[in-house]
Motif scaffolding. Structure first.
Motif, mmCIF file in Angstrom:
data_model
loop_
_atom_site.group_PDB
_atom_site.id
_atom_site.type_symbol
_atom_site.label_atom_id
_atom_site.label_comp_id
_atom_site.label_asym_id
_atom_site.label_seq_id
_atom_site.Cartn_x
_atom_site.Cartn_y
_atom_site.Cartn_z
ATOM 1 N N GLU A 42 -56.695 77.461 -3.879
ATOM 2 C CA GLU A 42 -57.452 76.567 -2.980
ATOM 3 C C GLU A 42 -59.006 77.044 -3.074
ATOM 4 O OE1 GLU A 42 -57.366 74.041 -1.284
ATOM 5 O OE2 GLU A 42 -59.312 74.450 -0.085
ATOM 6 N N ARG A 46 -61.664 74.332 -4.415
ATOM 7 C CA ARG A 46 -62.786 73.914 -3.831
ATOM 8 C C ARG A 46 -63.936 73.864 -4.495
ATOM 9 N NH1 ARG A 46 -63.573 77.557 1.424
ATOM 10 N NH2 ARG A 46 -61.223 77.237 1.602
ATOM 11 N N LEU A 126 -72.557 73.656 0.563
ATOM 12 C CA LEU A 126 -71.269 74.195 0.416
ATOM 13 C C LEU A 126 -70.827 74.929 1.716
ATOM 14 C CD1 LEU A 126 -70.635 75.729 -3.088
ATOM 15 C CD2 LEU A 126 -70.001 73.867 -2.141
ATOM 16 N N GLU A 127 -71.636 75.842 2.151
ATOM 17 C CA GLU A 127 -71.333 76.607 3.477
ATOM 18 C C GLU A 127 -72.535 76.797 4.132
ATOM 19 O OE1 GLU A 127 -70.110 80.415 1.681
ATOM 20 O OE2 GLU A 127 -68.408 79.384 0.903
ATOM 21 N N ARG A 137 -75.852 68.243 10.000
ATOM 22 C CA ARG A 137 -76.101 66.952 9.482
ATOM 23 C C ARG A 137 -76.628 67.169 7.912
ATOM 24 N NH1 ARG A 137 -79.338 64.060 14.019
ATOM 25 N NH2 ARG A 137 -80.138 66.400 13.857
ATOM 26 N N ARG A 142 -71.528 64.251 7.059
ATOM 27 C CA ARG A 142 -71.854 63.904 8.427
ATOM 28 C C ARG A 142 -73.369 63.070 8.555
ATOM 29 N NH1 ARG A 142 -69.008 67.172 11.988
ATOM 30 N NH2 ARG A 142 -67.814 68.881 11.002
#
Lengths: 212, 225
Positions: A42, A46, A126-127, A137, A142
């Motif tokens: 995963e 990602r 990414l984070e 946002r 978003r």
């Protein structure tokens, strides 16, 4: 007599706790055995998904995930990475994977893809731990805010105008999240400046880039 | 003493609700309740942990002498939480990303230690599991109500991001109840969580005041807690 009994009960307590600890370790080791692979898969998926979000999947043909160099950029967390996308051996894009700690509530990790002419292809976050509903946002899911970087370079706008418009820059400010927006804009500008300094050597193998 | 199942559920859901009466586990309760789905997801994870830890503590209760009780509870709870966390990471990645640090933080939810100590360590397996379910459901219910009201007043929606929990088919479950541009910062930020919880506690007190029969019983259980 009573001290003997308390010693025995203490031994028993130690045995019970040890047994419990061993049982817990056995359960967790078994579970780790089964979850290790899905979790690693995963992570890799990602990372690749993030890279292909800034670069169309058919625009490069090398193993992007393994073709990177580690670098240090002033004002950003070290080390940062540059993934190098190539098509038939020719440079297509340098994808900067950097983390800035100037976010409103901690660090923001983002990817910025720069083409060989030093123009931005795309930027994605990414984070981050920015405020839900405001700073978040910067995520492309978003709002479209992060898309405004595509096609920009250090001449467009001139580098002193690389700031949110609320701070006399040329980029849209996210309302109520000027610090977040400013941190992202600054990080992207630093990537472009680093790319400008590094020049052609971005594309060479790590052993050739002595000045890193 | 052998509590009736009906009574266990009444305690968990209303009379000794962990979120509204015992006010336990406030850290995850307030931090995660920014949306309905986050609340529901953390609620389910908490129920799973509570049931497992209550069951384990109840089974081992004969072996757990008073002096090693607390370390044993901690081992059991930490193991259960790690199992849930690894399972989420391996097979429900999106959800695990959304809940972030709060699943490992279930370990700090005092509701779980409190139920191990106050209930599971003194009761047989079946009532202990019932208690885990009841207390967990009570906690989850508060999480969902808080999450839903904060999401509604903060963003004007309900059930946004349902696909994180229920898969891609749920992507269009979002209900837009207030205008698209609606935004109330206070509801999303931490102070909103405290205010909303305070209002919920007040609402519960008011409801109790309304029903005289309940008032007496709730008074007893609060005195006991």
């Amino acid at each position: 007599m009573s001290s003997e009994r308390s010693a025995r009960s203490r031994h028993r307590a130690i045995l019970v706790l040890t047994g419990l600890g061993l049982a817990a370790a056995a359960i967790l080791a078994t579970l780790d055995h089964f979850t290790h692979e899905p979790i690693a898969l995963e992570r890799e998926r990602r990372a690749l998904a993030a890279l292909t979000a800034v670069l169309p999947a058919d625009s490069f043909d090398n193993e992007l995930v393994t073709d990177f160099i580690e670098i240090g950029i002033d004002g950003l967390a070290m080390p940062a990475r540059i993934y190098r996308a190539r098509l038939a051996g020719q440079p297509v894009a340098a994808v900067y994977d950097v983390t800035t700690d100037r976010g409103y509530s901690g660090s923001i990790r983002l990817l910025a893809a720069i083409d060989p002419d030093a123009t931005l292809i795309a930027v994605r976050v990414l984070e981050h731990r920015e405020t839900p509903g405001l700073g978040d946002r910067i995520e492309v899911e978003r709002s479209n805010w992060i898309r405004q970087f595509s096609g920009r370079s250090l001449d467009d706008p001139p580098r002193q105008r690389w700031a949110p418009d609320r701070r006399d820059g040329d980029f849209d400010t996210l309302s109520n999240a000027t610090i977040t927006a400013g941190a992202v804009i600054e990080a992207v500008r630093r990537n472009l400046e680093h790319f400008e300094v590094l020049g052609e050597s971005v594309w060479s193998d790590p052993e050739d880039t002595e000045h890193d | 003493m052998k509590p009736e199942h009906q009574d266990i559920w009444r305690q968990g859901l209303w009379q000794a609700n962990p979120g509204l009466v015992q006010l336990l586990g406030l850290c995850p309760l307030l931090a995660v309740s920014t949306s309905t789905i986050n609340g529901l997801a953390l609620g389910l994870a908490t129920i799973a942990v509570l049931v497992c830890s209550n069951a384990a503590v109840s089974v081992l209760r004969g072996q757990l002498r008073p002096e090693i009780r607390i370390p044993a509870f901690v081992i059991i709870i930490a193991t259960t939480v790690t199992v849930v966390d690894l399972t989420l990471q391996a097979w429900f990645h999106d959800l695990s990303r959304a809940l972030g640090i709060f699943v490992p933080l279930i370990v700090t939810n005092c509701t779980i230690l409190a139920r191990a100590e106050a209930f599971a360590s003194r009761q047989p397996l079946v009532p202990a599991i019932h208690d885990g379910l009841a207390q967990g459901t009570g906690f989850a219910a508060v999480l969902i109500v808080l999450g839903a009201s904060r999401e509604l007043f903060g963003h004007g929606t309900l059930l946004a991001d349902a696909d994180r929990l229920f898969g891609p088919a749920a992507a269009d479950w979002t209900i837009q109840l207030l205008p698209e541009s609606w935004e109330m910062l206070l509801a999303i930020l931490p102070p909103g969580a405290f205010i909303a919880l305070g209002l919920l506690v007040a609402l519960r007190q008011w409801l109790i005041g309304q029903t005289g029969a309940l008032r007496a019983r709730a008074g007893q259980s609060e005195a006991a807690a």
